[in-house]
Design a protein around this motif. Structure first.
Motif, PDB file in Angstrom:
ATOM      1  N   ASP A 234       0.829  -1.203   0.000  1.00 39.16           N
ATOM      2  CA  ASP A 234       0.000   0.000   0.000  1.00 39.16           C
ATOM      3  C   ASP A 234       0.864   1.253   0.000  1.00 39.16           C
ATOM      4  OD1 ASP A 234      -3.031   0.702   0.505  1.00 39.16           O
ATOM      5  OD2 ASP A 234      -1.877   2.074   1.759  1.00 39.16           O
ATOM      6  N   MET A 235       1.902   1.266   0.819  1.00 39.70           N
ATOM      7  CA  MET A 235       2.821   2.403   0.874  1.00 39.70           C
ATOM      8  C   MET A 235       3.534   2.593  -0.460  1.00 39.70           C
ATOM      9  SD  MET A 235       4.408   1.570   4.626  1.00 39.70           S
ATOM     10  CE  MET A 235       5.820   2.648   4.400  1.00 39.70           C
ATOM     11  N   LEU A 236       3.968   1.494  -1.065  1.00 41.74           N
ATOM     12  CA  LEU A 236       4.657   1.580  -2.355  1.00 41.74           C
ATOM     13  C   LEU A 236       3.747   2.168  -3.420  1.00 41.74           C
ATOM     14  CD1 LEU A 236       7.163   0.925  -4.078  1.00 41.74           C
ATOM     15  CD2 LEU A 236       6.191  -1.362  -4.441  1.00 41.74           C
ATOM     16  N   ALA A 237       2.495   1.701  -3.456  1.00 38.60           N
ATOM     17  CA  ALA A 237       1.554   2.199  -4.461  1.00 38.60           C
ATOM     18  C   ALA A 237       1.262   3.683  -4.258  1.00 38.60           C
ATOM     19  CB  ALA A 237       0.260   1.383  -4.401  1.00 38.60           C
ATOM     20  N   LEU A 257       8.721  14.219  -2.202  1.00 33.27           N
ATOM     21  CA  LEU A 257       7.349  14.294  -1.698  1.00 33.27           C
ATOM     22  C   LEU A 257       6.634  12.952  -1.835  1.00 33.27           C
ATOM     23  CD1 LEU A 257       6.362  17.795  -3.120  1.00 33.27           C
ATOM     24  CD2 LEU A 257       6.718  17.194  -0.720  1.00 33.27           C
ATOM     25  N   GLY A 258       6.936  12.206  -2.902  1.00 36.40           N
ATOM     26  CA  GLY A 258       6.366  10.876  -3.050  1.00 36.40           C
ATOM     27  C   GLY A 258       6.859   9.926  -1.972  1.00 36.40           C
ATOM     28  N   VAL A 259       8.160  10.023  -1.646  1.00 35.36           N
ATOM     29  CA  VAL A 259       8.717   9.192  -0.571  1.00 35.36           C
ATOM     30  C   VAL A 259       8.053   9.529   0.759  1.00 35.36           C
ATOM     31  CG1 VAL A 259      10.795   8.673   0.752  1.00 35.36           C
ATOM     32  CG2 VAL A 259      10.916   8.842  -1.736  1.00 35.36           C
ATOM     33  N   LEU A 263       5.875   6.891   3.021  1.00 38.04           N
ATOM     34  CA  LEU A 263       6.252   6.566   4.395  1.00 38.04           C
ATOM     35  C   LEU A 263       5.148   6.940   5.383  1.00 38.04           C
ATOM     36  CD1 LEU A 263       9.997   7.714   4.437  1.00 38.04           C
ATOM     37  CD2 LEU A 263       9.112   5.374   4.317  1.00 38.04           C
ATOM     38  N   CYS A 264       4.533   8.090   5.168  1.00 39.21           N
ATOM     39  CA  CYS A 264       3.456   8.510   6.071  1.00 39.21           C
ATOM     40  C   CYS A 264       2.248   7.594   5.974  1.00 39.21           C
ATOM     41  CB  CYS A 264       3.033   9.948   5.763  1.00 39.21           C
ATOM     42  SG  CYS A 264       4.237  11.210   6.257  1.00 39.21           S
ATOM     43  N   ASN A 265       2.073   6.927   4.837  1.00 39.75           N
ATOM     44  CA  ASN A 265       0.915   6.060   4.668  1.00 39.75           C
ATOM     45  C   ASN A 265       0.999   4.795   5.528  1.00 39.75           C
ATOM     46  OD1 ASN A 265      -1.511   6.325   2.877  1.00 39.75           O
ATOM     47  ND2 ASN A 265      -1.008   4.189   2.449  1.00 39.75           N
TER      48      ASN A 265
END
Length: 383
Positions: A234-237, A257-259, A263-265
């Motif tokens: 889920d985090m990767l997606a 920002l994507g990273v 990570l926050c997800n």
């Protein structure tokens, strides 16, 4: 006449024998209540006093569950001993992390440094713009300093807090690296010989309750494995979708920002907001239109993640109601700080799985969906 007297005496003699069991049952009930209260008090006290240690132990256990699950897959596919599979999995993870830092480390570090500077700059501009309007000044005057307002309070400003949450972690690198080292080493030893530690815990349980305790421990481990692997996908997606979407919209520092979003997800619900705030702030520097488009992008990503991706990924894990997840994050975050907030969701998932296994399922006639009005219309006539 004498027989009547004998019967009266027998009735009188029966009353003490009836009262004794009743008094014993009352005392037993009081004892159970006091024991339950004492256990709850000790658990809360342990969380309060040993929260940091317990979070390290749980993080090490979570890492061990990941290693154990991956090692079992490798063992079954390659037909190799389990301990060798654990060592190979750990080595592959280290090589992958080392390769990532070697080939992409400079670019990622550069983007994060720029992201920190951009967040501080954008925060200052946003604060200046809010000060020019009545409602903006009202909000600033009533917000605490820790949230970027003018009201006196403990903590740093919001801009510095956001920047430090992205890159300021390096300022306490020695403490952080030491904690991570303990988690990784302990998790590796847990994964190498999990039966030793599980059997050791079971020996502390009274013999009559050991089968149930064994079942609960195995259920918690299976749930943690399902939840963690699902959350990783889920985090990767979310990270990839956020980075690609931000790059398509022309937002600077899209990769960083994507990273951050990915990570926050790891923290459901609250993490989605934490991951979106830096992107929206950076996008506002490009104009209000870009900021609104980025906010819309994150809303679409989170809608698809919550309604399409997460149900598919987490279908084998225990269902966690959103309100319960948010309350758990609030409680553990308040008691244990940032580590509690980060680990609240997997811990809650494990506790829910244990509770679901330890308790009997609710009978159909006892369910309240029809009464509360949240059951499907197709089932309204089903008793």
């Amino acid at each position: 006449m004498r027989s009547t007297d004998y019967r009266e005496r027998d009735k009188m003699s029966d009353h003490p024998s009836d009262a004794a069991p009743a008094a014993g049952r009352e005392l037993l009930q009081i004892f159970k209540i006091l024991r339950f209260t004492l256990i709850v008090t000790l658990v809360v006290l342990a969380l309060w006093l040993l929260g940091d240690v317990l979070m390290v132990v749980f993080a090490a256990t979570l890492f061990a569950v990941i290693l154990h699950g991956l090692a079992r897959i490798l063992r079954d596919k390659a037909r190799i001993p389990y301990q060798l599979a654990v060592g190979l999995v750990a080595l592959i993870i280290l090589i992958a992390i080392g390769a990532l830092f070697y080939f992409s480390g400079p670019q990622i570090s550069d983007q994060f440094v720029k992201l920190k500077a951009a967040l501080i700059t954008q925060y200052g501009q946003l604060r200046s713009q809010m000060g020019t309007s009545t409602w903006g000044q009202f909000a600033l005057d009533h917000l605490p300093k820790s949230l970027g307002g003018n009201e006196q309070g403990n903590g740093s400003s919001l801009g510095a807090g956001l920047a430090n949450s992205v890159t300021g972690i390096l300022s306490s690198a020695f403490g952080l690296l030491g904690t991570i080292a303990v988690i990784l080493i302990a998790g590796l030893y847990f994964a190498l010989s999990p039966a030793i530690y599980v059997d050791g815990m079971l020996r502390l349980v009274p013999e009559g309750h050991r089968p149930a305790a064994r079942k609960l421990v195995l259920t918690a481990g299976t749930t943690l494995w399902s939840w963690t692997i699902g959350q990783a996908f889920d985090m990767l997606a979310v990270g990839l979708a956020s980075g690609i979407g931000l790059g398509f919209l022309g937002v600077p520092l899209a990769m960083a920002l994507g990273v951050v979003a990915g990570l926050c997800n790891f923290i459901p619900y609250i993490g989605a907001i934490l991951g979106a705030i830096p992107a929206v702030l950076i996008a506002l520097s490009q104009g209000t239109r870009t900021g609104l488009m980025v906010a819309g992008l994150y809303c679409v990503i989170q809608f698809l993640e919550g309604n399409v991706l997460a149900p598919l990924i987490q279908r084998h894990a225990v269902h966690m109601p959103p309100a319960l997840a948010i309350l758990a994050q609030t409680v553990f975050g308040t008691i244990l700080g940032v580590p509690g907030l980060i680990l609240a969701s997997p811990l809650t998932a494990a506790l829910l799985a244990i509770g679901d296994t330890a308790t009997a399922p609710l009978e159909a006639k006892m369910r309240t969906g029809k009464t509360m009005g949240d059951s499907p219309l197709a089932h309204d006539d089903v008793d």
